[in-house]
Design a protein around this motif. Structure first.
Motif, short mmCIF file in Angstrom:
data_model
loop_
_atom_site.label_atom_id
_atom_site.label_comp_id
_atom_site.label_asym_id
_atom_site.label_seq_id
_atom_site.Cartn_x
_atom_site.Cartn_y
_atom_site.Cartn_z
N CYS A 61 5.66 -5.96 0.76
CA CYS A 61 5.57 -5.61 2.25
C CYS A 61 6.31 -6.70 3.29
O CYS A 61 6.62 -6.16 4.52
CB CYS A 61 4.28 -5.59 2.57
SG CYS A 61 3.27 -7.21 2.57
N ASP A 62 6.80 -7.65 2.80
CA ASP A 62 7.42 -8.55 3.71
C ASP A 62 9.08 -8.32 3.65
O ASP A 62 9.75 -9.34 4.08
CB ASP A 62 7.11 -10.16 3.44
CG ASP A 62 7.15 -10.63 2.14
OD1 ASP A 62 7.47 -9.86 1.21
OD2 ASP A 62 7.08 -11.63 2.20
N GLU A 63 9.48 -7.66 2.60
CA GLU A 63 10.87 -7.71 2.45
C GLU A 63 11.60 -6.43 3.45
O GLU A 63 10.85 -5.66 3.86
CB GLU A 63 11.29 -6.95 1.00
CG GLU A 63 10.73 -8.13 0.02
CD GLU A 63 10.98 -7.56 -1.56
OE1 GLU A 63 10.79 -8.19 -2.44
OE2 GLU A 63 11.26 -6.20 -1.68
N GLN A 64 12.80 -6.82 3.57
CA GLN A 64 13.46 -5.94 4.45
C GLN A 64 14.05 -4.54 3.65
O GLN A 64 14.46 -4.52 2.52
CB GLN A 64 14.77 -6.44 4.95
CG GLN A 64 15.67 -5.70 5.93
CD GLN A 64 15.04 -5.56 7.24
OE1 GLN A 64 14.57 -6.45 7.78
NE2 GLN A 64 15.41 -4.47 7.50
N THR A 94 -3.44 -3.27 4.59
CA THR A 94 -2.61 -3.40 5.44
C THR A 94 -1.07 -3.75 4.50
O THR A 94 -1.44 -4.38 3.58
CB THR A 94 -2.65 -4.41 6.53
OG1 THR A 94 -3.61 -3.98 7.19
CG2 THR A 94 -1.42 -4.79 7.43
N GLY A 95 -0.07 -3.08 4.63
CA GLY A 95 1.14 -3.51 4.05
C GLY A 95 1.24 -2.59 2.80
O GLY A 95 2.25 -2.97 1.93
N ASN A 96 0.41 -1.71 2.56
CA ASN A 96 0.69 -0.80 1.34
C ASN A 96 0.82 0.69 1.89
O ASN A 96 0.18 1.26 2.54
CB ASN A 96 -0.41 -0.64 0.59
CG ASN A 96 -0.82 -2.06 -0.04
OD1 ASN A 96 -0.01 -2.54 -0.69
ND2 ASN A 96 -1.96 -2.48 0.11
N PHE A 97 2.20 1.18 1.56
CA PHE A 97 2.42 2.47 2.08
C PHE A 97 3.57 3.07 1.43
O PHE A 97 4.40 2.33 0.61
CB PHE A 97 2.74 2.49 3.59
CG PHE A 97 3.90 1.65 4.24
CD1 PHE A 97 5.26 2.12 4.18
CD2 PHE A 97 3.63 0.28 4.49
CE1 PHE A 97 6.32 1.25 4.58
CE2 PHE A 97 4.62 -0.70 4.83
CZ PHE A 97 6.22 -0.07 4.93
N THR A 98 3.99 4.43 1.40
CA THR A 98 5.04 4.90 0.57
C THR A 98 5.79 5.98 1.86
O THR A 98 5.31 6.49 2.58
CB THR A 98 4.67 5.96 -0.44
OG1 THR A 98 3.62 5.34 -1.20
CG2 THR A 98 5.56 6.64 -1.15
N ILE A 99 7.12 5.85 1.52
CA ILE A 99 7.99 6.43 2.36
C ILE A 99 8.82 7.42 1.42
O ILE A 99 9.40 6.93 0.69
CB ILE A 99 9.27 5.47 2.95
CG1 ILE A 99 8.23 4.41 3.95
CG2 ILE A 99 10.04 6.36 3.94
CD1 ILE A 99 9.32 3.51 4.46
N ILE A 119 10.06 5.21 -1.60
CA ILE A 119 10.23 3.83 -1.36
C ILE A 119 8.74 3.44 -1.35
O ILE A 119 7.98 3.82 -0.45
CB ILE A 119 10.81 3.34 -0.17
CG1 ILE A 119 12.43 3.74 -0.29
CG2 ILE A 119 10.74 1.92 0.00
CD1 ILE A 119 13.20 3.82 1.24
N THR A 120 8.34 2.77 -2.32
CA THR A 120 6.89 2.30 -2.28
C THR A 120 6.87 0.84 -1.85
O THR A 120 7.47 -0.20 -2.35
CB THR A 120 6.27 2.23 -3.83
OG1 THR A 120 6.56 3.63 -4.23
CG2 THR A 120 4.91 1.82 -3.78
N VAL A 121 6.06 0.61 -0.76
CA VAL A 121 5.81 -0.90 -0.23
C VAL A 121 4.36 -1.17 -0.40
O VAL A 121 3.60 -0.41 -0.45
CB VAL A 121 6.19 -0.79 1.40
CG1 VAL A 121 6.00 -2.26 1.79
CG2 VAL A 121 7.68 -0.19 1.60
#
Length: 144
Positions: A61-64, A94-99, A119-121
């Motif tokens: 989650c903290d990566e660009q 928080t910080g878990n999502f998929t695009i 893209i899995t975050v």
């Protein structure tokens, strides 16, 4: 007899679409000619572009995040257009999502192909905890 051929090319409604009309006339040694006969060749682009998209990947989650581009090639159109849409689905915490990025390549004749990149975050790192140093105090001291 000799055969004369006249060729006419008529552009179509898109790159790769056109019509060829070939008119044939046969003439014998005495100068007698046949009635003209026409052949029509219709050329149409019915093949969708070939689409190359970025690979799926997982990031912290903290990566660009890297939103790489796709490329498309087509048998008739030198520059098929690419449209990109994306949808985000939030996960648990928080910080878990998929695009999900959807790429659609369309050539001039309207043929299209599509593909998706995921893209899995995620947040998989525990928080860093810093506590005050240990100390010794008198029984009547104010504790901090």
């Amino acid at each position: 007899p000799s055969i004369a051929v006249e060729t006419t090319v008529t552009p179509g409604n898109a790159t790769g679409n056109y019509t060829i009309t070939r008119t044939f006339v046969a003439t014998d040694a005495s100068g007698n000619s046949s009635a003209p006969q026409a052949q029509t060749i219709t050329v149409q682009d019915t093949e969708a572009p070939s689409l190359t998209i970025p690979a799926d990947y997982t990031a912290q989650c903290d990566e660009q995040l890297v939103y790489a581009n796709a490329t498309a090639t087509d048998n008739c159109d030198n520059a098929p257009g690419i449209v990109v849409t994306s949808a985000t689905t939030h996960g648990v915490g928080t910080g878990n999502f998929t695009i999900v990025r959807t790429f659609v390549a369309t050539d001039d004749a309207g043929n299209s192909s599509s593909a998706t990149q995921t893209i899995t975050v995620q947040d998989t790192e525990a928080p860093s905890l810093t506590i005050p140093a240990d100390y010794t105090a008198q029984c009547d001291a104010q504790l901090v």
